[in-house]
Design a protein around this motif. Structure first.
Motif, mmCIF file in Angstrom:
data_model
loop_
_atom_site.group_PDB
_atom_site.id
_atom_site.type_symbol
_atom_site.label_atom_id
_atom_site.label_comp_id
_atom_site.label_asym_id
_atom_site.label_seq_id
_atom_site.Cartn_x
_atom_site.Cartn_y
_atom_site.Cartn_z
ATOM 1 N N ILE A 265 24.538 20.254 33.038
ATOM 2 C CA ILE A 265 23.108 20.005 33.214
ATOM 3 C C ILE A 265 22.956 18.595 33.783
ATOM 4 O O ILE A 265 23.403 17.624 33.158
ATOM 5 N N GLN A 267 20.454 15.696 34.809
ATOM 6 C CA GLN A 267 19.077 15.232 34.592
ATOM 7 C C GLN A 267 19.127 13.713 34.531
ATOM 8 O O GLN A 267 20.038 13.150 33.913
ATOM 9 N N PHE A 360 17.210 12.570 41.347
ATOM 10 C CA PHE A 360 16.782 12.557 39.942
ATOM 11 C C PHE A 360 16.188 11.218 39.506
ATOM 12 O O PHE A 360 15.916 11.014 38.334
ATOM 13 N N GLY A 366 12.972 17.057 37.805
ATOM 14 C CA GLY A 366 13.277 17.928 36.669
ATOM 15 C C GLY A 366 14.754 17.876 36.364
ATOM 16 O O GLY A 366 15.332 16.787 36.247
ATOM 17 N N LEU A 367 15.367 19.051 36.267
ATOM 18 C CA LEU A 367 16.809 19.093 35.997
ATOM 19 C C LEU A 367 17.419 20.269 36.757
ATOM 20 O O LEU A 367 16.709 21.146 37.257
ATOM 21 N N TYR A 399 17.224 25.295 39.267
ATOM 22 C CA TYR A 399 16.413 24.080 39.375
ATOM 23 C C TYR A 399 15.189 24.298 38.496
ATOM 24 O O TYR A 399 14.552 25.345 38.593
#
Ligand code: FDA
Length: 498
Positions: A265, A267, A360, A366-367, A399
């Motif tokens: 992930i 982020q 990012f 977002g992530l 996404y």
């Protein structure tokens, strides 16, 4: 066929005649909004302008579902079916355009019955995957099932789209382990696998929900896991070499032993590596040292627990979370979300990853979640099920953006721009997407002469299903030629000359 003019009053009367009144919620009922919102997962689809259903039916028996379909067919009112309500575009309970429709909400058809000696189970569509996992494993820590991560997802929609998760590299998708199913078709008939035939049984195992009928229950093959599994969550920041490690992960993640899944992930300015290993800490440390030393994982990162605890751990981040939490169906409605997806077939270079990380830091960011394929997934032929993303796929990218209230502009602009930028690095011709991460931006159906046109649906359909799309449309023509089960992204009936 469905009369072109809907008769809402006659439809409601037909339902009243055939279904116990306490299972029918019309717009004038005081519980209507509460029942409608009960499993809505994105606040985006519960606003003043959302097109709402005429009624919600909450069947407690298959005969109620059959009755709803027959009433809908005779009175010209379409049905949408909802299991867990997690659809990313809310298609199980709202319509994009004004339309008169009813919702069949399966939340009360949720039995799970395990056959220990056969190591199989029948699970109703209205069960959540948390309920499924809990019932399978509570008395036998060595039985499990390969499906998704979030425990409140409904079995009905989830299995209809394939269902990817942390054990797919060993055991495949949920639908690779489906042995039988019960479905109510567009004529209101209740059919099992033998009754529906192999083409329709193929189509419902990944062809996306809402197109072929209402699947009431699924017979699944359970799988074996060791009494304890090992997990880790390792965060690496940019300063700790996140770019290099993610770049390397692209080759390693899809080629690790099938017992080990590491998803990522990204982020902010860091990457989280989240692993499930069907084995012990010491053998995981050895495998990681050998195959992925760049992550510098040690025995201090190991978290050993039962497989069932691992499901709660991955969702709630706390290893003391009681597994009973998997039975909870409540979630909050405060957050607005939007997702898109891609598949990557050749590793993206380090220079590009450096660039991706800079996205990012932007407003609205977002992530992204990277789910490794390979292993068993790579050995399944493209046409074995409608889910075509098998051999040659390194990983899926999801996404996601989040926002509160009206603040979605920055988030959605960021999402759209990142998706455009990524186009050059992901699968092409067609650019592929995952039907369970439903995205209406990639195309919506056009209806002509009261049926969805093949050409309009092909635009999004080939992205979800590549070469399997045409076969899905042929099955649809055979089982629902008048296109009764129709929504913005339902499979079109492939009728000659249309
Ligand atoms: P919902 O009830 O909204 O239905 C989805 C679609 O299927 C709709 O078109 C609906 O009409 C249709 N449908 C529902 N029940 C049906 C039935 N019984 N018969 C026929 N059609 C039916 N996916 C994944 O593969 N792995 C994962 O780990 C996750 N994780 C995840 C987390 C979170 C928080 C969300 C919101 C979503 C996911 N997903 C996912 C995506 C998920 O698999 C997808 O949204 C499923 O379609 C949800 O199924 P539900 O039954 O909950 O949705």
């Amino acid at each position: 066929s469905v009369p072109s003019l809907a008769s809402p009053d006659d439809f409601l009367q037909c339902l009243r005649d055939k279904i116990p009144s306490e299972l029918l919620y019309t717009q004038s009922s005081s519980s209507f909004a509460g029942v409608l919102v009960s499993s809505i997962r994105s606040a985006r689809f519960f606003t003043n302008t959302t097109v709402r259903p005429l009624c919600v039916v909450r069947p407690t028996d298959a005969s109620h579902v059959q009755a709803a379909v027959l009433c809908g067919r005779t009175q010209g009112v379409r049905l949408r079916v909802r299991s867990g309500g997690h659809d990313y575009e809310g298609l199980s309970y709202r319509s994009v355009r004004p339309e008169v429709f009813g919702v069949v909400d399966l939340a009360d058809l949720r039995a799970v019955s395990v056959n220990q000696s056969e190591t199989t189970a029948w699970v109703d569509s209205g069960a959540t995957i948390g309920e499924l996992y809990y019932t399978i494993a509570k008395d036998n820590s060595q039985l499990a099932f390969p499906a998704g991560l979030c425990p409140t997802i409904g079995v009905g929609g989830h299995f209809s789209g394939g269902a990817i998760g942390m054990m797919m590299r060993k055991y495949g998708l949920a639908v690779d382990n489906v042995l039988d199913a019960k479905l109510v078709n567009a004529n209101g008939d209740l059919l099992d696998r033998a009754g529906m035939g192999e083409d329709l049984f193929w189509a419902i195992r990944g062809g996306g929900g809402g197109s072929f009928g209402i699947v009431l229950s699924w017979k699944v093959q359970l799988v074996q896991v060791p009494p304890t599994v090992t997990m880790f969550n390792i965060v690496r920041t940019l300063d700790q070499g996140a770019v290099d490690i993610v770049t390397r992960w692209q080759d390693v993640g899809p080629s690790l032993p099938n017992d080990l899944t590491i998803r990522v992930i990204v982020q902010g300015q860091q990457a989280l590596f989240q692993a499930l290993y069907l084995g012990t800490c010491s053998s995981l440390v050895a495998t990681m040292g050998d195959q992925f030393p760049e992550l510098a994982m040690t025995s201090a990162d190991c978290q050993s627990m039962t497989w069932l605890q691992s499901i709660a751990f991955i969702s709630f981040w706390n290893r003391d979370t009681p597994v009973e939490v998997l039975l909870s169906r409540t979630t909050s409605l405060s957050t607005f979300t939007k997702s898109k997806s891609d598949y990557v077939q050749s590793a993206i270079s380090k220079g590009v990853w450096k660039n991706i990380f800079s996205w990012f830091t932007m407003n609205g960011a977002g992530l992204i979640i990277l789910e490794p394929h390979g292993g068993f997934m790579g050995s399944v032929p493209t046409d074995a099920t409608p889910y075509p993303h098998r051999s040659g796929v390194l990983y899926n990218v999801q996404y996601m953006v989040f926002w509160q209230g009206d603040g979605g502009t920055a988030a959605n602009t960021w999402l759209g721009n990142l998706y455009d930028f990524m186009g050059q690095y992901v699968s092409k011709n067609p650019r592929q997407a995952y039907v369970n991460y439903r995205d209406l931006d990639i195309g919506q159906n056009v209806v002509v002469d009261d049926a969805t046109t093949f050409d309009s649906a092909k635009v999004w359909g080939e992205q979800y299903f590549t070469s399997n799309f045409q076969r899905l449309a042929a099955v649809k023509a055979a089982v629902d030629p008048t296109d009764y089960f129709r929504n913005e992204q339902s499979i079109p009936p492939l009728v000659q000359g249309r």
